[in-house]
Motif scaffolding. Structure first.
Motif, PDB file in Angstrom:
ATOM      1  N   ARG A 189      14.593 -26.277  23.939  1.00 54.16           N
ATOM      2  CA  ARG A 189      13.367 -26.900  24.457  1.00 54.16           C
ATOM      3  C   ARG A 189      12.248 -26.847  23.423  1.00 54.16           C
ATOM      4  O   ARG A 189      11.478 -27.799  23.279  1.00 54.16           O
ATOM      5  N   ILE A 190      12.182 -25.725  22.706  1.00 50.88           N
ATOM      6  CA  ILE A 190      11.182 -25.599  21.636  1.00 50.88           C
ATOM      7  C   ILE A 190      11.465 -26.618  20.533  1.00 50.88           C
ATOM      8  O   ILE A 190      10.555 -27.306  20.047  1.00 50.88           O
ATOM      9  N   ASP A 220       9.382 -33.987  19.176  1.00 51.69           N
ATOM     10  CA  ASP A 220       8.683 -35.065  19.865  1.00 51.69           C
ATOM     11  C   ASP A 220       7.171 -35.018  19.673  1.00 51.69           C
ATOM     12  O   ASP A 220       6.520 -36.055  19.537  1.00 51.69           O
ATOM     13  N   GLU A 221       6.612 -33.810  19.664  1.00 57.31           N
ATOM     14  CA  GLU A 221       5.156 -33.659  19.647  1.00 57.31           C
ATOM     15  C   GLU A 221       4.586 -33.452  18.247  1.00 57.31           C
ATOM     16  O   GLU A 221       3.435 -33.812  17.982  1.00 57.31           O
ATOM     17  N   ARG A 222       5.398 -32.857  17.346  1.00 60.71           N
ATOM     18  CA  ARG A 222       4.855 -32.503  16.028  1.00 60.71           C
ATOM     19  C   ARG A 222       5.625 -33.150  14.872  1.00 60.71           C
ATOM     20  O   ARG A 222       5.335 -32.875  13.714  1.00 60.71           O
ATOM     21  N   ASN A 272      -0.464 -24.435  17.317  1.00 59.79           N
ATOM     22  CA  ASN A 272       0.241 -25.718  17.237  1.00 59.79           C
ATOM     23  C   ASN A 272       0.815 -25.979  15.840  1.00 59.79           C
ATOM     24  O   ASN A 272       0.791 -27.103  15.344  1.00 59.79           O
ATOM     25  N   LYS A 299      13.109 -29.453  20.737  1.00 56.96           N
ATOM     26  CA  LYS A 299      12.859 -30.812  21.226  1.00 56.96           C
ATOM     27  C   LYS A 299      11.366 -31.132  21.238  1.00 56.96           C
ATOM     28  O   LYS A 299      10.932 -32.191  20.763  1.00 56.96           O
ATOM     29  N   ASP A 300      10.571 -30.201  21.772  1.00 58.82           N
ATOM     30  CA  ASP A 300       9.121 -30.423  21.826  1.00 58.82           C
ATOM     31  C   ASP A 300       8.526 -30.499  20.422  1.00 58.82           C
ATOM     32  O   ASP A 300       7.624 -31.299  20.159  1.00 58.82           O
ATOM     33  N   ASN A 301       9.026 -29.657  19.519  1.00 57.20           N
ATOM     34  CA  ASN A 301       8.497 -29.654  18.155  1.00 57.20           C
ATOM     35  C   ASN A 301       8.831 -30.951  17.432  1.00 57.20           C
ATOM     36  O   ASN A 301       8.076 -31.414  16.578  1.00 57.20           O
ATOM     37  N   CYS A 344       6.605 -23.108  15.107  1.00 55.20           N
ATOM     38  CA  CYS A 344       7.411 -23.481  16.278  1.00 55.20           C
ATOM     39  C   CYS A 344       8.895 -23.492  15.920  1.00 55.20           C
ATOM     40  O   CYS A 344       9.738 -23.070  16.719  1.00 55.20           O
ATOM     41  N   SER A 364      13.512 -29.563  13.370  1.00 58.64           N
ATOM     42  CA  SER A 364      13.639 -29.295  14.806  1.00 58.64           C
ATOM     43  C   SER A 364      14.390 -30.421  15.509  1.00 58.64           C
ATOM     44  O   SER A 364      15.169 -30.175  16.438  1.00 58.64           O
ATOM     45  N   TYR A 412      17.798 -29.748  17.606  1.00 60.96           N
ATOM     46  CA  TYR A 412      17.989 -30.134  19.007  1.00 60.96           C
ATOM     47  C   TYR A 412      19.237 -30.991  19.153  1.00 60.96           C
ATOM     48  O   TYR A 412      20.035 -30.790  20.077  1.00 60.96           O
TER      49      TYR A 412
END
Length: 232
Positions: A54-55, A61-63, A30, A57-59, A35, A68, A72
């Motif tokens: 997608r990577i 939103d989540e991290r 993580n 976006k997730d990086n 990422c 990132s 995106y």
């Protein structure tokens, strides 16, 4: 394991293992920086921009990894160049998030997109809000050492935006011209020199005018040298 990079099979094996390492570092550990590297790997090595997006976006939103978020948003822009209007709100949202998470390119992009997007806004209050917010993001980018943002912000202060009541501000124009110059933006140095030479909104100061002129000439010299142009 050692690799002989003169051998094609070793290069291929190295690149393959790099992808495995990035996937492990991102999904198992993580790690937001890994990422980001995985997204870059998918985009450039595997040429899979959709999966990379997608990577990213997730990086974001989540991290909360600013670069990132920016990547995106840039992906949305590139994918929808023929018709940006439907994706503009999400694109601006992620450029803003990139800025919020300390990526100055995100601040600059948010500022520029808010400015140009305002042309399509018919509601006067919303358009005013968009343009003022645009300037705020450009100034924030400048203060995070984005030289082009300093120059763009200085120009906005020079002309003002008449239809939203933003008056020209020569003091702010000079302030952001100097900030641009201090970050080696040639045009910022030129503008600062002219302001002090003419005394446009400030007392004439030929010493400062000469200082900024010399800085402009020095930057110009560096640019020419970087392009391989030598002086006689």
């Amino acid at each position: 394991m050692s690799y002989d990079f003169k051998k094609e099979e070793d290069v291929k094996e190295y690149i393959k293992n790099l992808g495995i390492e990035y996937r492990f570092g991102c999904f198992s550990e993580n790690d937001p920086q890994i990422c980001q590297l995985l997204g870059d790997y998918l985009e450039t090595i595997e040429n899979n921009r959709d999966k990379a997006a997608r990577i990213f976006k997730d990086n974001c939103d989540e991290r909360n990894f600013g670069r990132s978020c920016y990547k995106y948003a840039a992906y949305l822009e590139q994918k929808n160049l023929k018709n940006l209007k439907p994706v503009m709100p999400e694109m601006i949202k992620y450029f803003k998030k990139g800025c919020e998470y300390h990526w100055s390119d995100g601040c600059f992009a948010a500022g520029m997109k808010l400015h140009y997007h305002s042309d399509s806004i018919t509601d006067v209050d919303e358009r005013t809000k968009s343009l003022l917010e645009s300037l705020q993001y450009l100034e924030k980018a400048c203060n995070n050492r984005h030289s082009e943002a300093c120059y763009v912000a200085s120009n906005i202060h020079f002309t003002g935006i008449k239809d939203i009541g933003l008056e020209p501000n020569k003091q702010k124009f000079l302030e952001y011209s100097i900030k641009a110059c201090n970050q080696n933006e040639l045009k910022g140095c030129v503008n600062a020199s002219i302001v002090y030479k003419k005394g446009d909104g400030v007392p004439i100061d030929l010493e400062l005018a000469q200082k900024f002129k010399e800085k402009a000439l020095d930057i110009q010299r560096q640019i020419k040298e970087e392009k391989g142009i030598t002086f006689s």
